[in-house]
Every structure is written in C-alpha cells, then in structure tokens.
Design a protein around this motif. Structure first.
Motif, PDB file in Angstrom:
ATOM      1  N   ILE A  11      73.378 120.288 -45.621  1.00 36.42           N
ATOM      2  CA  ILE A  11      73.689 121.690 -45.395  1.00 36.42           C
ATOM      3  C   ILE A  11      74.921 121.726 -44.515  1.00 36.42           C
ATOM      4  O   ILE A  11      75.243 120.753 -43.839  1.00 36.42           O
ATOM      5  CB  ILE A  11      72.509 122.460 -44.761  1.00 36.42           C
TER       6      ILE A  11
ATOM      7  N   VAL B  44      70.637 130.002 -51.533  1.00 42.40           N
ATOM      8  CA  VAL B  44      69.196 129.766 -51.684  1.00 42.40           C
ATOM      9  C   VAL B  44      68.604 130.737 -52.707  1.00 42.40           C
ATOM     10  O   VAL B  44      67.834 130.342 -53.584  1.00 42.40           O
ATOM     11  CB  VAL B  44      68.476 129.897 -50.325  1.00 42.40           C
TER      12      VAL B  44
ATOM     13  N   VAL C  31      74.497 130.992 -46.901  1.00 43.98           N
ATOM     14  CA  VAL C  31      73.365 130.079 -47.138  1.00 43.98           C
ATOM     15  C   VAL C  31      72.271 130.850 -47.877  1.00 43.98           C
ATOM     16  O   VAL C  31      71.701 130.365 -48.867  1.00 43.98           O
ATOM     17  CB  VAL C  31      72.814 129.505 -45.810  1.00 43.98           C
ATOM     18  N   ALA C  32      72.011 132.069 -47.396  1.00 40.43           N
ATOM     19  CA  ALA C  32      70.972 132.885 -48.029  1.00 40.43           C
ATOM     20  C   ALA C  32      71.291 133.092 -49.504  1.00 40.43           C
ATOM     21  O   ALA C  32      70.416 132.946 -50.368  1.00 40.43           O
ATOM     22  CB  ALA C  32      70.868 134.225 -47.312  1.00 40.43           C
TER      23      ALA C  32
ATOM     24  N   MET D 216      74.494 121.450 -50.676  1.00 37.68           N
ATOM     25  CA  MET D 216      73.035 121.556 -50.747  1.00 37.68           C
ATOM     26  C   MET D 216      72.463 120.720 -51.883  1.00 37.68           C
ATOM     27  O   MET D 216      71.367 120.176 -51.756  1.00 37.68           O
ATOM     28  CB  MET D 216      72.616 123.019 -50.855  1.00 37.68           C
TER      29      MET D 216
ATOM     30  N   LEU E 248      75.442 132.183 -42.348  1.00 40.95           N
ATOM     31  CA  LEU E 248      74.053 132.198 -42.798  1.00 40.95           C
ATOM     32  C   LEU E 248      73.831 133.094 -44.017  1.00 40.95           C
ATOM     33  O   LEU E 248      73.061 132.720 -44.909  1.00 40.95           O
ATOM     34  CB  LEU E 248      73.124 132.560 -41.638  1.00 40.95           C
ATOM     35  N   PRO E 249      74.487 134.261 -44.111  1.00 39.95           N
ATOM     36  CA  PRO E 249      74.321 135.035 -45.350  1.00 39.95           C
ATOM     37  C   PRO E 249      74.751 134.255 -46.600  1.00 39.95           C
ATOM     38  O   PRO E 249      74.146 134.420 -47.668  1.00 39.95           O
ATOM     39  CB  PRO E 249      75.226 136.251 -45.122  1.00 39.95           C
TER      40      PRO E 249
ATOM     41  N   LEU F 173      65.219 137.352 -49.938  1.00 40.28           N
ATOM     42  CA  LEU F 173      65.339 135.945 -49.565  1.00 40.28           C
ATOM     43  C   LEU F 173      63.965 135.332 -49.299  1.00 40.28           C
ATOM     44  O   LEU F 173      63.632 134.267 -49.825  1.00 40.28           O
ATOM     45  CB  LEU F 173      66.230 135.831 -48.325  1.00 40.28           C
TER      46      LEU F 173
ATOM     47  N   LYS G  72      67.929 124.087 -54.061  1.00 42.53           N
ATOM     48  CA  LYS G  72      66.843 123.595 -53.210  1.00 42.53           C
ATOM     49  C   LYS G  72      67.438 123.029 -51.945  1.00 42.53           C
ATOM     50  O   LYS G  72      68.341 122.198 -52.010  1.00 42.53           O
ATOM     51  CB  LYS G  72      66.078 122.488 -53.930  1.00 42.53           C
ATOM     52  N   ILE G  73      66.881 123.414 -50.799  1.00 40.10           N
ATOM     53  CA  ILE G  73      67.434 122.851 -49.569  1.00 40.10           C
ATOM     54  C   ILE G  73      67.050 121.393 -49.450  1.00 40.10           C
ATOM     55  O   ILE G  73      67.705 120.612 -48.771  1.00 40.10           O
ATOM     56  CB  ILE G  73      66.977 123.639 -48.340  1.00 40.10           C
TER      57      ILE G  73
END
Ligand code: ATP
Ligand code: MG
Lengths: 509, 332, 332
Positions: B62, B261, B257-258, B57, B254-255, B309, B266-267
């Motif tokens: 990603i 973040v 990724v969460a 990231m 995805l968790p 989130l 920063k994405i």
C-alpha cells in the motif's frame, strides 16, 4: 554414469535447530532417485536447498558441473531444476492455465505474455498426463487434487533436467498415481533425472533406481532398489527395529464419551458416524483431501457441519467454536504446530497457560505463580528438554515444541483429545515419549482420535481405525484386525495406494 | 487474456447506473453532456492516482505517499521552470516523472530493507517528502501569472467542442493522460512478465520467489511505476487549477485508497483490475458531485462514501473468509 | 559487559533507549531553551496538552498491539464530541434540565463510543477484514455522520461547567493529566496482570494459535476496539472541554503522531510486543519535542520534515537493533 547433481555436505538450521546435518547426495543422469524418511526428517528442506529456496549454512551444490554455495532459485531453474513442492506453491488468484505456464514462459526470458501460448502450454501438459481440468478456473476455486495436478503440470511443462517431486501423490487417486508413475518412467527414458519423495513405499519401489534414506536430518545411506526390501527400508528410516509398545484398551465400560452420527459437510465429508469410548484410541487415516482433518476441525468447532449430530457423554451438543469444544472437554492438537499450535515468540509458560487463562485467574487477575507451577509440571510430565520455563518456544526442537502443545491441552483435563499428525517432524526419542504419554492418558480414561499418515503410528497406538476415502468412512478395523500380522498391508491396501502392481521383481539393468 | 467484466464490476456498473438513473429522475438536468465532461475533467487526477495505487495494492503493498510525490514532483519542477524561464510541457512532465520515479525508488528501498508494513513506511515518507520539499525547495505559492503558460494551455485544452443550449463545452485534454495511463497499466499488468510478477508476488511472495521472480525487484518496479504516475498527475493537477501551492493534494490519499478498494482490489494483494479502480473512482465522484442535485448538501458525501466503502469491504472480506474457511485456512 | 548484563540490556533495549532519549531531550532542551522549557508555566501547559493526544496514542497502541491499526480513532473522537456537544448545548433533548445535561452528555458519549467500538470490532472480527482497510471505511463513515449532522461547522455554546473541567487542577496539576495518568496505569495493569490482558497479547501475537487455544477471538477483538473507541471518546471530550466546541476534522494531524509514538514506544506494528510504559514515555518525549518546536517557532512544514525523519530513523534503528540481536544469538 555421470552425476548431474551433487550435493556436498549440506547443513541447514532454523533458529538454531539443525534440520540437515552434513547431508550429501549424488543424482545421475537418467536416474530415478527416491528420498525416503519419516515425517519431518528434512526431505523437503533438502529439496529446497537444491532449488535455491534455502541457502544452506554449510556445504555446496554442484549442478551440471557448476559449483554453487549460494544457489538462487533463478540459477536453479536455469540449470534445469524443476520442483513440485509439497505445498504446491500455486497462485490463488491466477487461472490453472497461467499457473501451469507462467514459469516456463518466464524462464524463456519472455518479457511479454502471449495468452495463446499460455493456453497452449496448459492444454498440452494436461493432455500429456491425460487429465481433464477446467483451465480457466482460478486456483482458489479448485479442490486439492486439481491443485496437485496443476503443480505437476507446471513442473512437467518445463524441459527440466532434474525433476524433483516432493510427495506429488498425496491427494491423487490410484488411477492418477499410476498415470503419473508411467510418465515418470517415460521421462527417465528420455534422460531426465528425477528425485522422487513419497511416504508410500510401494510407489517408491515401483519407480526407484536408487533410494536414499534420511533420518533426523542425517543421511543413512544410498541403496539400489535390488538390494533392499520394504521391511529393511522402514527399519533404516526409523533407526532401529523399533517395536513401539502397542496399546491395549482394557476398560469394560463401553458408554461412549463422544458419539458422532451422520456428520456431513458438503465437499468435505459425508455421513460420518463413529464413537469414542473411555480409553479408546481411534485412528483416522486416508489420502490428503479424504476429509480427516476436516472432521477433526468440525469436532473442534472450526468447520461448521451441514447435518449430523454430536453427543458428548450422551448429551447432544452443538460445537460452534473452539471455546465450546474446550468447555465440553475436547482438545485438538493441530496439524501445523507453528501457525496453529504455538506462540513461537513467547515463553514456554505463556504457551502452556494459553488454554487455561481463565482457570488460573481468580477474579480475573492472572495468578503468575500458578502459571509457573503449570509450566513446571508440564516440563516434568513430558520431559521437555529446555533450559527453563522462561525459554522462548521458537528455540526448542520440534519434539519439545510438540510436547508443549500437548501439554497446554492436557492442562484443560480433556476427555476427548483429537490429534492431527502429532509426530510430524519429531525425532524418534520424543516420538516414543509422546506415544507413552498417549497410552498413559488413555489408560486413565481419556479418549483419543488420532489422525496420521503413518501406518506404524496407527498400529502402535490405536485400538480401532477408520479408513477414509473421499469424505466417507470406507472401512473400520477393530482391535483384532489390527493385531493380525498383515495389518499394515491391509491398511495400505484400503487407503488405496496398493493396486499399482509394483514389479517386485528386482529389475536387472 | 481478453478484456472481461467480472461479476463484481457488473455490480458496480449496476450501482452506478441505478444511481445515475435516480439522480436523473429527481433532477433531469443531470442527464447532459456537460455532466459527463465535468466528471471526466474533475476526476482525471484521481483516476491516475488510483491506477498507480492499484498496482501497488495488487503487489500486496500500500502507498500513502503518492500525493506527496505528486506535489514534490510538480512543485519542484515548476519552480525550476519558473527560475529558468522554461516553458515546455514535455519538460515539465518529464522532470516531474523523474522526481516521482526517484521518490518511488526510495519507498521501495525502505520497504525492502526494513521489512515493515508499507503503510507505516509510506506514512513516514509522505511527511519526509513533503517536509523536504517545503524546507529545501520552497514553500511559496504561485499564482496564474507566474506559471509557465504551457501548463494553463494544457489545462484548458479540449479535444473537441460541442454546442449546447448554455454555450460550448469541450472534452478536457486531461482525459488523454488518463486513457494513456489506464491502457499502459492494463497492458503492464496483463501482458508483461513484470506485470504477472506483480500479481504473483501479491498472491504469494514465497511461491513467486520459487519460480524465479525476485519480490524485492518487483517492489522496485511497483513503487517506481506508482511514483511515475504520481509525478505525471502532479503536472496535470497544476495545469487544471492553474496555480501552484505547497500544501495542496496532501491529505487526500485515503479517499483514493477507498476508491481502489471499492473498485475490488484486495488489500491482501494478488487481485485487482484497472477497470474496477476506474469504476471505484467514478462512483465516489458521482456521490461527491451529485448529492446536491438530489437535494442533499455536500456534507452528506462522507456518510454515503463511508457506507459504500464499509459495505464493499464487509462483503468482499466475508466472501474471502468463507472461501478460506472452506479450505481450512485460518487467517485470524 | 558480562553476558547476563548484555542480555538484560538487549532484552529491554527499547526501553533503555527510550529512557536515554528522554534524558537527552531534557538535557538538550535545558541547555538550548533554558527558562523556556522548564518554566513552571510551560510544564503546566505541557501537562494540559499531553492528555488529548495521549489518549489517542493509547488508543492507537491498543490497535497496534493486536497487529492492526485503527485509522478511525480521530474521526470517532470528533463525532463523539459532536454528539456530546449537541446534548450539552441543549440542541438535543431540549426538555432536559440544565443540571442533567452533563450526565446525559456523558451517557451519550459512552454509548456512542460503545457503538463505534462494537461496529469496528464486529466488522473486523466477523468478516476478517484487514483492520487498516476496515478502519479506513469506518473513519470515513464516522466522519460522515458528524459531517451530516453539523455540515462542518463547529458546535459550541456548551454548558460552562463542562468547559471548567478541562481547566481544573488538582494539587497544582491539571485534572485531565491525572485522568490520563490514571488511565495509563489502569491500562497497563489490565494488559499485564489480568486474564483479558493475556488473551489480548496472545491474540496480538498469533491470532490463529489463539483461536486454536480456545480463546474467543471475536470477543477479544470487539473488546479491544471498544476500548479504543472509549479512549478516543475521552480524547474527544477533553478537546471539547478545552476548546469549547466540537468539529469534524479537528486534530487530523494527530494520526501520524500517534503512529510515531507507538513505534518509538516499542510497539511492534506486527502485534503482540510492546508495553504501555514505553508508549507513555514516548508520549512525554513527543510533547517535549512539540513544545520545543513551538518555542523555536518552527514552521509546520519543518515539523513535518522532522516527524517524517524521526519515524524513518526509529524504524531503521529498530531494524538495526533486531539484526544485532539476531547476530548475537547466532554467535551463541
Ligand atoms: N521454515 C522453517 N522454520 C523452522 N523450522 C522448519 C522450517 N521448515 C522446516 N522446519 C523444520 O525442519 C524439519 C524438517 O522439515 P521438512 O519439511 O524438511 O521435513 P520432511 O522430511 O519434508 O517431512 P514431511 O515428510 O512431513 O514432508 C521439521 O522438524 C520442520 O519442523
Ligand atoms: Mg516434506
């Protein structure tokens, strides 16, 4: 004299549009070589070819006697090319110090970073050009002038053989500029070659050994400073002894269409007041960061103001978004036509109708024949040279693209048209056509706010000029001032680029 | 560059501390060394994943294929070990890492070649890698009995043990790879030219190219590093659960990724801290594992995590937007 | 080929290829699965299966067309279905007479979809958060709401008039398929013929230029996500009606498939380009493949492999076509 850089017959096109045509350039060791030409004539593109950012479609580059047809950025750096890019090319989330030092450390081939070195290099460079910058701050927190200084420091940190400076002074004050020019002279005496690009001809004359003029992607010629003067140079740049027809406002009605009172936004501009009457073309000129684009954005609802009042046709309004501005009859031609002005992958007609979608959609359904009609009208009015209204905008030349952006706003029948640098990157022919249109619309009562870097443009079009400095209106010149023979000099002086005492005496080598 | 704790991390620490205090107040049993050791053990795999993803990231990309890579690496490696009767932890880790690196290389190549959003590409490779593994390697499950014993030994190993009222508990050895990976990545990002190149590319690819970095090459480093970490995590994971399934991990991307973040990455790239990612994972783990202690069922997990989130995305994006607008930069 | 023919071919090459693929799929399945694929029973069962996935795919298409991605559609669909199920089985508003439950349930479904859509739209348009990350947050949040309400168990026992809807037919074709067809046509008309559709495409093409043209970006963005949530909500209701219950986590494998369908259907992940008709054909294609897989009784793993391969292949093909296109332009 030995040449250190030899650019041979370079041609470069972007999506079919040739922006450099067979350009050659020779730079000698220890020479300050200035590139001049109008906005968008291809100076930056040429520089990017020399630094390996672009690969020319044709031609080759000889650096230190080595020939390259496909120069990479790494090879350019290895061969001692350093560039201060016009857009500064900095890293937002890195500190000033790292921005200054990273390229030098990288080029040494270091695998590891020693942060003491970083701080050391940064401190040394800022000391060299005698400025005080908070080196720990990240770039995104810094104002534009600091960014420009950072970019300068980064290039100077390198022991370059060729230093290219693409408009390095646009945001700097007089003191900083003269400091920089002194350093440039010093570097030259140490044997460095410098390519210097600037629109401020006095800067050019105060440092140049050789001046190369580029016009519309073509090289016009190389001139020794001694053999040329400012007047001749501007003629060469523009291509003819053009005298654009001057605009004269002849309305007697003086009620303001737009009235701005005490407009302020912290860090942008302060206490700005002016009026636009029917048929006014008011110019706005000043350094980068002087607040001119910021004011334009505020009037268009894209830059919220802290205080002040805006009146449109006598009515107090609040403009919170572009759609509010549009409803009030305000149009904006943005500075960056690719990102902000055009849908480059769409057709002419879709671009032209983009501002009036609701107007050409009775009961919410698009009237496609009306859209076609508008597009045809726009093509005709502005003499857009394009195969048809179905042509994709990307493939048009800069001048024709700009006509589309103007055309799409004219469809909204605005009373007030704000134009931010309307003729950047546009050939002379289109430029004259655009001026003519501006004059026509003004004669029919439209009011213009014209932001420009070009004094000629201001003189040809405006009947009043606001000169900005550090977010304030410094001087207002009225029509009679602008008609004085020394108006150009006056404006340049007011902008603040003149007190460098250029040694007008041709120096003997 | 010193190790600094920025304002955002301070806020995270404050939230974590305040939440812990609250949980401990409602349920004093929370304040025990057992809890700490538990969280360390159970969050170790997520931590390594998160650190790998963080690097991606920071570079502006990603990756949602890291779970598939971890599974591919560990499952294939252990299958080979079972087939040939190899029982050697170093071999397991080494081979799994190699698999991870190769798959990371594939990701990077596709992204460099197709020039499409990495989310879509890695979503494709996630399925591709998992599909290849289950189709061409095997799709059987293996219980504790068949696995090479070295794995379970590592999974149960402790660095030291403490006597508590309810028995002895120890600090899981899984913390070793986490610490190693965290330090290595922190060093990579902050003290190597490659690391600064990753940050530079994430900030502005074009500018990075102009000063001589090669964004394509940087992407190879980034995705290979993320692949290596995934390969390592795969082995740690199997060692902890002491069984081998062909369908675990997948779906849990995805968790992570969460968490990253929430940890402040920063994405849009160019910014992100290892310590922040660790805090992000810890916060999510705390919410996941302690709601029961304050009398809520675990079905409330997602609601809490989702709210945190969304709040963190909204505030950080909004700040960025204000800053951009102030500089007359419009992104939408 | 003459020049103009060549141009026409390349102009809509995506659609041409799609039609070709569809024909190939039909021919292939007619050869290899005679009787199976094109039996009346199978065609009908496909028509029953297409809508629930089709609505989700249309929702994903909308978010792709504005250059984003909406990861929250599936959890929104499930949570909307859960809310509706609570009304339909009388858990909520128990005072309501039986016959008023279905209208009330629909009102609740619409309201929930509106709230979810507006929430997504506000989050993305007011904070400029990248939709990938923002919708990841709302995905977990929406799911969390459903989870907190249900604890993860399925909510059934709903009014059977409602379940009839999912089974009903008109002119021998399932009612839900008519609904899907109608929605697709309406959407196509909305996007291609109306003022809103034009703004929507302009917004997808270049958000900054749209803003500078006086288009109300916030409004377009919110409207898009409201439509997305409504479409997702319809998918949720169809599932509710067909399987007789609602549950968190249903259909999570659809996420990848919706993205694949959009890519195959010619929607550019960068926004602004693509049409409903392409996605519609891609949906049919997808269903043909799914049916074939079921008939061949492929394992879920093999399916995964195939989906992964298909996605990467299509992306590569698009890339190749684009390059070809460019080189043709250059020749000119
Ligand atoms: N990446 C690009 N894609 C398409 N067109 C471009 C690109 N870069 C530059 N151009 C166009 O090429 C022409 C030359 O641009 P260039 O930036 O070289 O001008 P310049 O002489 O540096 O102008 P200025 O004085 O305003 O800096 C312009 O018409 C510009 O619009
Ligand atoms: Mg330039």
């Amino acid at each position: 004299m030995e040449p250190i850089l030899n650019v041979k017959n370079i041609t470069k096109a972007f999506s079919g549009v040739r922006v450099l045509k067979n350009v050659s350039l020779t730079v000698n060791r220890g020479e300050i070589h200035c590139l001049v030409g109008e906005n968008g004539c291809g100076k930056s593109t040429l520089v990017k070819c020399v630094s390996g950012v672009y690969t020319p479609d044709e031609g080759e580059i000889v650096l230190n006697g080595q020939r390259f047809t496909k120069l990479t950025t790494q090879q350019a750096i290895q061969n001692g090319v350093q560039v201060i890019y016009q857009d500064m090319s900095l890293f937002r989330h890195m500190s000033v110090a790292e921005n200054i030092a990273i390229e030098k450390i990288r080029a040494k081939g270091a695998r590891l970073i020693n942060w003491k070195d970083v701080a050391g290099i940064a401190a040394e460079q800022t000391r060299k050009i005698n400025v005080k910058i908070d080196l720990e701050k990240e770039i995104f927190e810094c104002p534009i002038a600091i960014r420009q200084l950072t970019a300068i420091c980064r290039a100077l940190a390198h022991d370059a053989k060729i230093l290219v400076m693409d408009e390095p002074t646009t945001a700097l004050t007089k003191n900083e500029v003269s400091q920089l020019l002194t350093i440039v002279q010093e570097l030259k005496s140490q044997g460095m070659s410098i390519i210097f690009i600037s629109h401020k001809l006095d800067e050019v004359f105060s440092v140049a050994d050789v001046i190369t003029v580029i016009r519309n992607g073509e090289k016009i010629g190389d001139y020794n400073r001694a053999e040329i003067n400012e007047k001749r140079l501007s003629e060469l740049m523009t291509g003819r002894e053009i005298d654009y027809p001057r605009y004269r406002r002849d309305f007697t009605e003086n009620t303001p269409l737009l009235e701005v009172k005490g407009l302020s936004r912290k860090g942008h501009f302060n206490d700005i007041s002016f009026t636009l009457r029917k048929g006014d073309i008011v110019g706005m000129i000043g350094l980068l960061g002087s607040g001119r684009s910021e004011i334009a954005m505020s009037l268009f609802g894209l830059n919220p103001i802290d205080s002040g009042e805006i009146f449109v046709s006598g009515e107090k309004v609040s403009i919170a978004a572009p759609q509010d501005a549009k409803r009030r009859g305000i149009a904006l031609l943005p500075e960056d036509r690719f990102r902000e002005g055009l849908f480059t992958d769409l057709k002419i007609k879709e671009n032209v109708s983009s501002t009036v979608i609701d107007e050409i959609s009775p009961r919410g359904c698009l009237d496609f024949s009306e859209e076609d009609r508008l597009a045809e009208k726009c093509i005709e009015t502005f003499k857009v040279r394009a195969p048809s209204r179905e042509t994709v905008v990307r493939s048009l030349s800069g001048g024709n693209q700009q006509k589309i952006v103007i055309g799409k706003w004219v469809e909204t029948k605005p009373n007030i048209f704000i134009m931010d640098s309307p003729t950047v990157g546009i050939d002379i022919g289109s430029k004259a056509e655009i001026y003519e249109q501006i004059h026509n619309f003004a004669k029919n009562g439209m009011a213009f706010l014209l932001i420009s870097d070009e004094v000629e443009e201001i003189l040809a079009n405006c009947n009043r000029v606001l000169i900005l400095e550090k977010g304030r209106i410094k001087t207002i010149l009225e029509a009679q001032d602008l008609r004085q023979p020394d108006a150009k000099k006056l404006i340049l002086e007011e902008i603040g680029s003149r007190d460098l005492q250029p040694d007008t005496e041709p120096s003997t080598k | 560059m010193k190790f600094t704790i920025d304002r955002y991390q301070k806020i995270l620490i404050f939230i974590i501390a305040a939440y812990c205090a609250f949980v401990g107040f409602v349920n004093p049993a929370f304040f025990s060394i057992t809890t700490v050791f538990d969280i360390i053990r159970t969050s170790s795999t997520s931590l390594i994943f998160a650190i790998g993803l963080l690097v991606v990231m920071i570079s502006g990309g990603i990756d949602v294929s890291f779970m598939a890579i971890a599974l591919f690496g560990s499952y294939t490696t252990i299958n080979i070990m079972i087939a040939y009767g190899i029982d050697n932890l170093a071999f397991a880790v080494g081979l799994s890492i190699i698999f991870g690196a190769v798959l990371g290389l594939i990701n990077a190549s596709l992204i460099n070649w197709l020039k499409l959003p990495p989310f879509i590409i890695t979503l494709g490779t996630q399925n591709l890698f998992h599909g290849i593994m289950t189709t061409f390697v095997s799709d059987k499950s293996f219980g504790a009995g068949v696995l090479p014993p070295c794995l379970n030994q590592f999974g149960r190993a402790t660095l030291f043990q403490i006597q508590t009222g309810s028995g002895t508990i120890g600090l899981s050895a899984s913390i070793l790879p986490v610490v190693f990976v965290a330090l290595a990545t922190w060093g990579l990002i902050n003290f190597t030219m490659i690391g600064r190149g990753i940050v530079a590319v994430g900030n502005d690819e074009e500018s990075a190219r102009r000063i001589g970095f090669s964004p394509a090459r940087i992407r190879y480093y980034v995705y290979v590093w993320s692949g290596i970490l995934a390969g390592l995590t795969g082995i740690v994971y199997v060692a902890q659960i002491n069984a081998l399934y062909p369908n675990k991990l997948i779906g849990g991307e995805l968790p992570i990724v969460a968490a990253v973040v929430i940890g402040g990455a920063k994405i849009t790239g160019g910014d992100g801290k290892v310590f922040g990612a660790i805090l992000g994972v810890l916060l999510i783990y705390l919410l996941n594992s302690t709601l029961i202690l304050i009398g809520l069922s675990s079905s409330w997990n997602d609601l809490f995590i989702g709210s945190v989130l969304v709040a963190s995305i909204a505030t950080s994006s909004y700040q960025e937007r204000i800053r951009n607008r102030k500089n007359l930069i419009f992104t939408d | 080929m003459t020049n103009s023919l060549k141009k026409k071919f390349f102009n809509d090459i995506n659609f041409t290829i799609l039609i070709g693929l569809l024909i190939a799929a039909i021919v292939l399945s007619a050869i290899f699965l005679p009787g199976g694929m094109f039996s009346a029973a199978n065609i009908k069962s496909m028509a029953f299966q297409i809508p629930e996935f089709g609505f989700l795919a249309l929702a994903m298409m909308l978010s792709n067309l504005i250059g984003g991605i909406d990861l929250s559609i599936i959890s929104a669909a499930n949570t909307i279905a859960i809310f509706t199920a609570f009304v339909l089985n009388g858990t909520w508003l128990p005072a309501l007479p039986e016959e008023a439950r279905i209208p009330a349930g629909l009102v609740v479904a619409i309201l929930t979809a509106l709230i979810f859509g507006v929430f997504n739209g506000l989050l993305i348009s007011k904070t400029s958060a990248p939709s990938l990350i923002a919708s990841l947050g709302t995905m977990i949040l929406f799911q969390g709401i459903g989870m907190a309400l249900t604890g993860g168990v399925s909510i059934g026992n709903i009014a059977f008039e409602f379940t009839d809807f999912g089974k009903a037919e008109w002119a021998g074709i399932p009612l839900i398929f008519w609904l899907f067809l109608g929605a697709a046509i309406l959407l196509a008309l909305l996007l291609e013929k109306t003022a809103f559709g034009r703004k929507f495409y302009l917004y997808g093409e270049n958000k900054v230029a749209a803003r500078f043209s006086g288009i109300n970006n916030e409004k377009v963005c919110i409207a898009t996500f409201v439509m997305t949530a409504l479409l997702a909500g319809i998918a949720g209701l169809i599932v509710l009606s067909r399987v007789n219950s609602a549950k968190v986590g249903y259909g999570s494998s659809y996420l990848l498939q919706t993205i694949i369908v959009c890519v195959i259907g010619g929607i550019s992940p960068n926004g602004g380009k693509g049409r409903v008709r392409g996605v519609f054909i891609a949906i049919v294609l997808m269903q043909l493949m799914s049916s074939a897989f079921t008939m061949l009784s492929l394992s879920p793993y093999t399916k995964k492999l195939i989906w992964g391969v298909v996605l990467i292949l299509v992306l590569s093909l698009n890339h190749w076509i684009r390059n070809l296109n460019d080189s043709i332009k250059k020749e000119k």
